[in-house]
Motif scaffolding. Structure first.
Motif, short mmCIF file in Angstrom:
data_model
loop_
_atom_site.label_atom_id
_atom_site.label_comp_id
_atom_site.label_asym_id
_atom_site.label_seq_id
_atom_site.Cartn_x
_atom_site.Cartn_y
_atom_site.Cartn_z
N ALA A 29 -9.81 9.09 -0.67
CA ALA A 29 -9.46 10.19 -1.57
C ALA A 29 -10.70 10.76 -2.25
O ALA A 29 -10.82 11.97 -2.43
N GLU A 30 -11.64 9.88 -2.61
CA GLU A 30 -12.88 10.34 -3.24
C GLU A 30 -13.71 11.19 -2.28
O GLU A 30 -14.40 12.12 -2.70
N VAL A 35 0.87 -1.19 0.00
CA VAL A 35 0.00 0.00 0.00
C VAL A 35 0.90 1.23 0.00
O VAL A 35 1.22 1.78 1.06
N ARG A 55 -5.44 -5.62 -0.92
CA ARG A 55 -6.36 -5.13 -1.95
C ARG A 55 -7.47 -4.27 -1.33
O ARG A 55 -7.81 -3.21 -1.85
N THR A 56 -8.01 -4.72 -0.21
CA THR A 56 -9.08 -3.97 0.45
C THR A 56 -8.56 -2.66 1.03
O THR A 56 -9.25 -1.63 1.00
N ARG A 65 -6.09 -0.86 -0.15
CA ARG A 65 -5.91 0.08 -1.26
C ARG A 65 -7.26 0.64 -1.71
O ARG A 65 -7.38 1.85 -2.01
N ALA A 66 -8.30 -0.21 -1.72
CA ALA A 66 -9.62 0.26 -2.12
C ALA A 66 -10.16 1.28 -1.12
O ALA A 66 -10.77 2.29 -1.52
N GLU A 67 -9.93 1.06 0.17
CA GLU A 67 -10.42 2.00 1.18
C GLU A 67 -9.71 3.35 1.08
O GLU A 67 -10.32 4.40 1.30
N LEU A 68 -8.44 3.32 0.73
CA LEU A 68 -7.72 4.58 0.57
C LEU A 68 -8.18 5.33 -0.67
O LEU A 68 -8.20 6.57 -0.68
N LEU A 69 -8.59 4.61 -1.71
CA LEU A 69 -9.18 5.28 -2.87
C LEU A 69 -10.50 5.94 -2.50
O LEU A 69 -10.79 7.07 -2.91
N CYS A 70 -11.31 5.24 -1.69
CA CYS A 70 -12.57 5.82 -1.22
C CYS A 70 -12.31 7.05 -0.35
O CYS A 70 -13.05 8.04 -0.42
N ASP A 111 -12.42 13.08 -0.22
CA ASP A 111 -11.55 14.22 0.09
C ASP A 111 -11.17 14.22 1.57
O ASP A 111 -11.07 15.26 2.21
#
Length: 385
Positions: free
Chosen positions: A313-314, A199, A303-304, A306-311, A316
């Motif tokens: 960022a979305e 990550v 994987r999860t 990384r997905a939570e960090l993308l969320c 903000d």
């Protein structure tokens, strides 16, 4: 009423502190180990025991119980359950309750021998109740009251977040993934250390202490992420740490999941392998928003994350709202359920098999003779609080 606990350290210590604040009785506490945070405005005694079968500790507890003239003794954790039940019977205490918060590597014959000296055992989860039954404890002597949290205690505080991240040396925009618990192998914090290597840009904070700490620190060096893994040590209350985190993760397959409940109360997304309350909600098709159960796939955790960090960022960086797994896992339900147990056993004749206590004068100046209703219950004529 006297509560005897093996240690006031988290998490059992926090469960006891939450309980005594809500019980409508005069409570006192005995801790059998140093350290830990005592409950507010409750007398706390320290009787330091060195082993589970320490006869000196039993003698000190018996003396305290006799002089305190308690109506009920409630023991918590294995050491206190073993020694406290023996001392209570020797002191002639009419009503004895025990709580098992967890059952690790314990001496089964010793436990079973002393279990008979109490009236009922409160299991903190269905798994603990199953294990007690498998050991031979009769079902009629077991009741299940789940561990609980006070959601309000973990409310997100942006000022506390900033102060805690500054203390940890984590910049305002750095994603912080966190885990909380005792550093034992079964907590699988090693999986989090391996996952953080996959990550990029994130920092991992592991809050707690225990026998596996040196191994975890060594693993962080081996994985090349020692500069991105923080070990702040054990804390009395993890509220500030939850405020500092952006994602909570628990890879343990055997955990009840109390830390995950605390995390969602603090507005964190929670990634977990085992959390009984969250799994119940998911099975009922009413999952708690922002929670994700890991699969057995070894890639599931990184994987999860990384997905939570993308969320994140979305959003903000915005915090999720405080959530809970329902009233069943709240401290008000815990206190009400324990209170009902007290009322039920107080309606039974007290057992005084070792040291009969024929009559004594109560703390409030009235004579007591071991009657069925000698224990003060809500609505009785004896002052409860």
């Amino acid at each position: 009423m006297l509560h005897v606990i093996g240690t006031l350290e988290p998490q059992a210590g926090h469960q006891l502190r939450s309980l005594v604040r809500r019980l409508p009785y005069d409570n006192e506490v005995v801790s059998l180990s140093p350290g830990g945070t005592p409950p507010d405005r409750v007398p706390v005694h320290r009787i330091i025991g060195v082993r589970d079968h320490d006869t000196a500790t039993v003698r000190h507890l018996r003396h305290l119980m006799r002089t305190g003239r308690y109506d009920l003794v409630h023991t918590h954790l294995y050491q206190a359950n073993v020694q406290g039940r023996v001392a209570a019977r020797l002191a002639g205490i009419p009503h004895v309750v025990a709580t098992e918060h967890h059952l690790g590597a314990v001496t089964r014959p010793l436990y079973l021998a002393t279990e008979r000296l109490g009236q009922i055992t409160v299991a903190g989860s269905a798994a603990i109740a199953d294990r007690l039954r498998a050991w031979g404890v009769p079902q009629r002597r077991i009741t299940t009251i789940p561990k609980a949290i006070d959601v309000a205690e973990f409310r997100f505080d942006p000022a506390l977040r900033a102060a805690t991240r500054a203390r940890l040396g984590v910049g305002p925009g750095v994603p912080l993934i966190g885990g909380v618990g005792r550093f034992d192998p079964d907590k699988r914090f090693d999986l989090l250390i391996r996952a953080i290597a996959e990550v990029p840009g994130a920092v991992l904070v592991l809050v707690g202490d225990g026998p596996a700490r040196a191994d975890l620190e060594r693993l962080a060096v081996i994985e090349g992420v020692a500069d991105r893994v923080l070990f702040p040590g054990a804390v009395a209350h993890p509220h500030d740490m939850y405020c500092a985190m952006d994602v909570f993760a628990s890879p343990s397959q055997t955990s009840f999941g109390l830390a995950a409940l605390e995390a969602v109360a603090a507005g964190l997304p929670a990634v977990y392998a085992s959390c009984v309350p969250l799994a119940e909600r998911a099975a009922a098709r009413t999952p708690v928003p922002g929670t994700h159960r890991l699969s057995q796939d070894r890639e599931s955790l990184p994987r999860t994350l990384r997905a939570e960090l993308l969320c994140l960022a979305e959003r903000d960086g915005a915090r999720l709202p405080a959530r809970s797994a329902g009233a069943r896992y709240g401290t008000d339900h815990l206190a009400a359920s324990v209170g009902r147990v007290y009322e039920q056993i107080s309606a039974r004749p007290g057992r005084r098999l070792i040291a009969p206590l024929l009559a004594y004068r109560g703390r409030f100046g009235r004579a007591r003779f071991g009657r069925k209703n000698s224990f003060p219950v809500p609505g009785s004529s004896v002052r409860n609080a």
